[in-house]
Motif scaffolding. Structure first.
Motif, PDB file in Angstrom:
ATOM      1  N   ARG A   1      17.603 -69.487  37.148  1.00  9.64           N
ATOM      2  CA  ARG A   1      18.178 -70.160  38.590  1.00  9.64           C
ATOM      3  C   ARG A   1      19.649 -70.492  38.702  1.00  9.64           C
ATOM      4  NH1 ARG A   1      12.944 -73.786  40.293  1.00  9.64           N
ATOM      5  NH2 ARG A   1      11.410 -71.923  40.422  1.00  9.64           N
ATOM      6  N   ARG A   2      20.109 -71.022  37.430  1.00 13.56           N
ATOM      7  CA  ARG A   2      21.551 -71.563  37.519  1.00 13.56           C
ATOM      8  C   ARG A   2      22.448 -70.185  37.498  1.00 13.56           C
ATOM      9  NH1 ARG A   2      19.195 -75.911  34.456  1.00 13.56           N
ATOM     10  NH2 ARG A   2      19.367 -74.687  32.354  1.00 13.56           N
ATOM     11  N   ASP A   3      21.870 -69.222  36.632  1.00 16.86           N
ATOM     12  CA  ASP A   3      22.645 -68.030  36.500  1.00 16.86           C
ATOM     13  C   ASP A   3      22.764 -67.112  37.700  1.00 16.86           C
ATOM     14  OD1 ASP A   3      23.271 -68.381  33.928  1.00 16.86           O
ATOM     15  OD2 ASP A   3      21.733 -67.148  33.175  1.00 16.86           O
ATOM     16  N   ASN A   4      21.642 -67.331  38.699  1.00 17.49           N
ATOM     17  CA  ASN A   4      21.621 -66.469  39.737  1.00 17.49           C
ATOM     18  C   ASN A   4      22.521 -67.080  40.763  1.00 17.49           C
ATOM     19  OD1 ASN A   4      19.378 -64.907  39.373  1.00 17.49           O
ATOM     20  ND2 ASN A   4      17.987 -66.299  40.137  1.00 17.49           N
ATOM     21  N   LYS A   5      22.824 -68.379  40.832  1.00 19.18           N
ATOM     22  CA  LYS A   5      23.841 -69.072  41.716  1.00 19.18           C
ATOM     23  C   LYS A   5      25.224 -68.523  41.349  1.00 19.18           C
ATOM     24  CE  LYS A   5      21.755 -73.300  42.950  1.00 19.18           C
ATOM     25  NZ  LYS A   5      21.694 -74.856  42.890  1.00 19.18           N
ATOM     26  N   LEU A   6      25.644 -67.901  40.204  1.00 18.80           N
ATOM     27  CA  LEU A   6      26.713 -67.399  39.693  1.00 18.80           C
ATOM     28  C   LEU A   6      26.821 -66.010  40.198  1.00 18.80           C
ATOM     29  CD1 LEU A   6      27.039 -68.815  35.969  1.00 18.80           C
ATOM     30  CD2 LEU A   6      28.104 -69.672  37.963  1.00 18.80           C
ATOM     31  N   SER A   7      25.865 -65.352  40.419  1.00 17.05           N
ATOM     32  CA  SER A   7      25.766 -63.816  40.509  1.00 17.05           C
ATOM     33  C   SER A   7      26.178 -63.516  41.987  1.00 17.05           C
ATOM     34  CB  SER A   7      24.420 -63.229  40.206  1.00 17.05           C
ATOM     35  OG  SER A   7      24.172 -62.019  40.929  1.00 17.05           O
ATOM     36  N   GLN A   8      26.893 -62.806  42.340  1.00 18.36           N
ATOM     37  CA  GLN A   8      27.215 -62.351  44.068  1.00 18.36           C
ATOM     38  C   GLN A   8      26.233 -61.723  44.499  1.00 18.36           C
ATOM     39  OE1 GLN A   8      30.746 -60.005  44.556  1.00 18.36           O
ATOM     40  NE2 GLN A   8      31.284 -60.586  46.374  1.00 18.36           N
ATOM     41  N   LYS A   9      25.503 -60.690  43.917  1.00 16.52           N
ATOM     42  CA  LYS A   9      24.533 -59.920  44.282  1.00 16.52           C
ATOM     43  C   LYS A   9      23.483 -60.868  44.569  1.00 16.52           C
ATOM     44  CE  LYS A   9      25.801 -55.467  42.619  1.00 16.52           C
ATOM     45  NZ  LYS A   9      25.571 -54.103  41.554  1.00 16.52           N
ATOM     46  N   ALA A  10      22.956 -61.770  43.851  1.00 16.55           N
ATOM     47  CA  ALA A  10      21.911 -62.691  43.785  1.00 16.55           C
ATOM     48  C   ALA A  10      21.976 -63.444  45.141  1.00 16.55           C
ATOM     49  CB  ALA A  10      21.518 -63.510  42.636  1.00 16.55           C
ATOM     50  N   ASN A  11      23.334 -64.062  45.094  1.00 17.85           N
ATOM     51  CA  ASN A  11      23.589 -64.904  46.317  1.00 17.85           C
ATOM     52  C   ASN A  11      23.420 -64.314  47.787  1.00 17.85           C
ATOM     53  OD1 ASN A  11      25.413 -67.695  46.103  1.00 17.85           O
ATOM     54  ND2 ASN A  11      25.245 -66.675  44.152  1.00 17.85           N
ATOM     55  N   PHE A  12      23.840 -63.105  47.593  1.00 14.76           N
ATOM     56  CA  PHE A  12      23.818 -62.134  48.851  1.00 14.76           C
ATOM     57  C   PHE A  12      22.370 -61.852  49.140  1.00 14.76           C
ATOM     58  CE2 PHE A  12      24.280 -58.073  51.152  1.00 14.76           C
ATOM     59  CZ  PHE A  12      24.618 -58.566  52.508  1.00 14.76           C
TER      60      PHE A  12
END
Length: 703
Positions: free
Chosen positions: A396-407
């Motif tokens: 979940r923390r890694d997702n917040k670093l990912s541009q695609k996951a944020n989008f």
């Protein structure tokens, strides 16, 4: 020099005659030679590099190997599976299964000049990349010492043959086999004999090979999270718009369009005759198709409930990957499935859940017994659950670093509101404090709910029902599945701008429109041609106006979407990835082509013909027939919708498409969903369009 590689539903004699007609006069040119490059020296010690970026830490290690034509690559394919086959490889059993790092995988990347054998690793929270490297190298040492099961090599051979048999059912994969063999410079006969060579390999040969080639001469890249201070700013070049000529056609295109060809005949599904319906002794519906081509089977338990009914189901499913039974360890379970050349999987969508088993038909009964044992007799492992939660929280923390996951999270939030598939999840406290036995019981109790059986395989219908009755645990009177709370798409009555933060040199943006328009199957033909004409591929208006003419976008498309479930609305969206300073140009161009659809009869005709030929050439086979029926049923229809679309296509006109677009997309209110760095965006220009709503990263993810 050229190879023509084809695979498909055609008459070989007619195809060869056609090829002879158009290409028969071509001669091999001795002037075309493969370029020669200097020989690359082997490394004798690790070559290390570091890359800094916003996304999560990981490492990548690679060993240089011979080119793809070399027989060495057969051995590397086997070694790839010894290390990482998803079930019983060294990385699977010794790193991924006990969760000693977040993930590790290995694969051989075969290329013409040299191949790369690559291993990727992602750390757990607080774990260094060097620690991950040490874990990986320890498994390489086990490979070099032969410290893997004697049963693994024959199991790999069986699974490779299984994958090959599956690939024969896919025309693209069959053609790719020719293509890759040609471009890699390997003789076709050598490729055909690959499995015989692999089957003859011994464990000692593998070990000797690994000792020779997996030395300290590897390259390693450390990908670390942070800001790259070495980036340099360059001046943006000016781009002059190129006038589009969509109304013009070359003589070559005209010749192709005017050529007379034997039309491809479509094959539509008949849900009354293409599969058989029967029932088990517990009255479970059975959907059956016999496989008369080979001994492969697909078996599935299909439940009409998903995460909308229970947000814990995806987590229960994932946790099961780390569990054994009261009689077998998790490691033994994975090894046995792999030895049987069978695999079971649990998948959970918004509204459905499927427990599937597939593989070699001869092993189905034993594999089914093993799967039932795992489902109904899984043994809780509290240490595994603790590690599972730790990895989930890190993910979940890694997702917040990912541009695609944020989008993706922003899209879900913008289209569905706060109750959506990204946010409908247990919070961190729930994950930590939940008793893992409840997750085990959640899967084990599925036998108490009504579900369907889906089968494609060599068994007769009578044999299948008898096998299900004997091996599948189910309650005497299964209950109805619990009703879920469906995710509901929001309507867009007025223009709005929603911005979520992400520091990058580019923006991701979607324009979303929904006015609650109910889906009508009679409109499907217009919708499909409109999507092809407007937002489809390189011939589409969006691609040509946003990318080709003006160079505004890295990626751009648009779609008028229809629902998968009865009662849900149609909706429209545009999608674009662009540089920050081109955002307003993108919005203006999209507004122009949405409000005044460019009309080009020649391009429309191409779009219509592309839709006709796509439907005519599409073949739905095997258990996909059954899943197509279930999907149609979910939409509220009982027939193959493609037939209706195909019959309506010839009479469609460009005026029909323009009218459809005017009624459904032109001059409509849009919700602009923008993921970007606000300090680099033209906020004043955005405020002239609509009020701005700022949404935090925590809002879109829900954690």
């Amino acid at each position: 020099n050229v190879a023509i590689c084809m695979a498909g539903d055609f008459d070989p004699d007619k195809v060869v005659a056609t090829i002879d007609k158009y290409f028969g006069s071509w001669k091999k040119s001795d002037n075309v030679v493969y370029p020669q490059f200097p020989v690359q020296k082997n490394l004798t010690s690790p070559a290390s590099s570091t890359v800094i970026g916003k996304e999560a830490d990981n490492i990548m290690m690679a060993w240089k190997m011979d080119g793809a034509a070399a027989l060495q690559n057969d051995t590397l394919e086997v070694i790839s599976s010894i290390l990482n086959n998803g079930k019983a490889g060294l990385l699977d059993l010794n790193i991924n299964q006990p969760m000693r790092c977040q993930a590790a995988q290995a694969f051989n990347y075969a290329m013409r000049d040299y191949s790369q054998f690559i291993i990727v690793g992602m750390p757990n929270e607080g774990q260094s990349l060097d620690e991950v490297k040490s874990l990986i190298l320890a498994e390489i040492e086990k490979l070099k010492k032969g410290e893997f099961s004697d049963k693994l090599l024959p199991a790999i051979v069986n699974n490779m043959k299984l994958d090959f048999l599956r690939s024969l059912d896919d025309n693209e994969k069959r053609a790719d086999a020719y293509v890759n063999t040609f471009i890699n410079g390997r003789d076709w006969q050598t490729e055909v004999q690959k499995f015989d060579r692999i089957a003859a390999m011994t464990k000692q040969q593998i070990v000797d090979f690994a000792r020779r080639h997996f030395t300290d001469g590897y390259a390693i890249v450390y990908k670390k999270q942070g800001e790259d201070a070495s980036q340099k700013k360059i001046d943006k070049p000016s781009i002059t718009a190129i006038p589009t000529n969509r109304d013009m056609q070359s003589a070559f295109v005209k010749e192709i369009k005017d050529s007379k060809v034997e039309p491809i005949q479509p094959r539509f599904l008949d849900f009354k005759t293409d599969f058989t319906q029967t029932k088990t002794k517990r009255a479970l519906p059975v959907y059956y198709i016999q496989n008369k081509q080979n001994q492969l089977f697909n078996l599935a338990y299909y439940f009409e409930m998903g995460e909308e009914a229970n947000k814990w189901l995806p987590y229960a499913k994932n946790y099961f990957d780390y569990l054994g039974t009261d009689k077998m360890s998790a490691k033994q379970v994975q090894e046995r499935f792999y030895q049987l050349a069978c695999e079971y999987n649990i998948s959970v969508s918004n509204s459905n859940m499927v427990i599937s088993l597939r593989g070699l038909g001869d092993n189905m009964q034993e594999a089914m017994t093993l799967m039932e044992s795992v489902i109904n007799h899984a043994k809780v492992d509290r240490d595994a659950y603790r590690k599972f939660v730790e990895q989930e929280l890190k993910s979940r923390r890694d997702n917040k670093l990912s541009q695609k996951a944020n989008f993706r999270a922003l899209q879900q939030y913008g289209e569905f509101g706060a109750y959506n598939s990204f946010r409908n999840i247990p919070d961190s406290a729930e994950l930590v404090n939940t008793n893992p036995q409840t997750l085990v019981d959640m899967i084990g109790n599925l036998k108490n709910y009504k579900h369907s059986i889906i089968y494609y395989g060599p068994l007769s219908e009578k044999q299948l029902v008898a096998t299900i009755d004997k091996n599948h645990a189910v309650a005497k009177s299964p209950a109805d599945v619990p009703a879920g709370r469906p995710y509901t798409m929001q309507q867009t009555p007025t223009n709005e701008i929603w911005i979520a933060p992400y520091e990058a040199k580019n923006i991701y943006m979607v324009q979303y429109h929904n006015e609650g328009q109910k889906w009508n199957p009679e409109d499907e033909a217009k919708i499909e041609v409109f999507n092809e004409y407007f937002g489809g591929g390189m011939n589409g208006v969006v691609f040509q106006e946003l990318r080709e003419s003006r160079g505004l976008a890295y990626s751009a498309f648009a779609n008028y979407a229809t629902p998968r479930r009865k009662g849900n609305p149609n909706y429209a969206f545009t999608y674009i990835i662009s540089q920050n300073d081109k955002m307003m140009d993108c919005i203006r161009v999209f507004s122009n082509i949405l409000d005044t659809l460019p009309q080009t009869p020649a391009a429309f005709e191409l779009a219509k013909q592309a839709t006709i030929k796509r439907i005519a050439s599409e073949r739905i086979t095997k258990d996909d027939i059954i899943y197509s029926y279930l999907a149609a049923k979910q939409r509220g229809i009982d027939y193959d919708l493609r037939r209706k679309v195909y019959e309506q296509l010839p009479t469609l006109t460009l005026e029909d498409i323009v009218k459809f677009e005017n009624e459904n997309m032109a001059r409509k209110p849009w919700r602009y969903l923008i993921l970007g760095d606000e300090k680099n965006l033209d906020i004043k220009a955005l405020e002239k369009i609509a009020p701005i709503k700022r949404i935090s990263t925590e809002d879109i993810f829900g954690y």
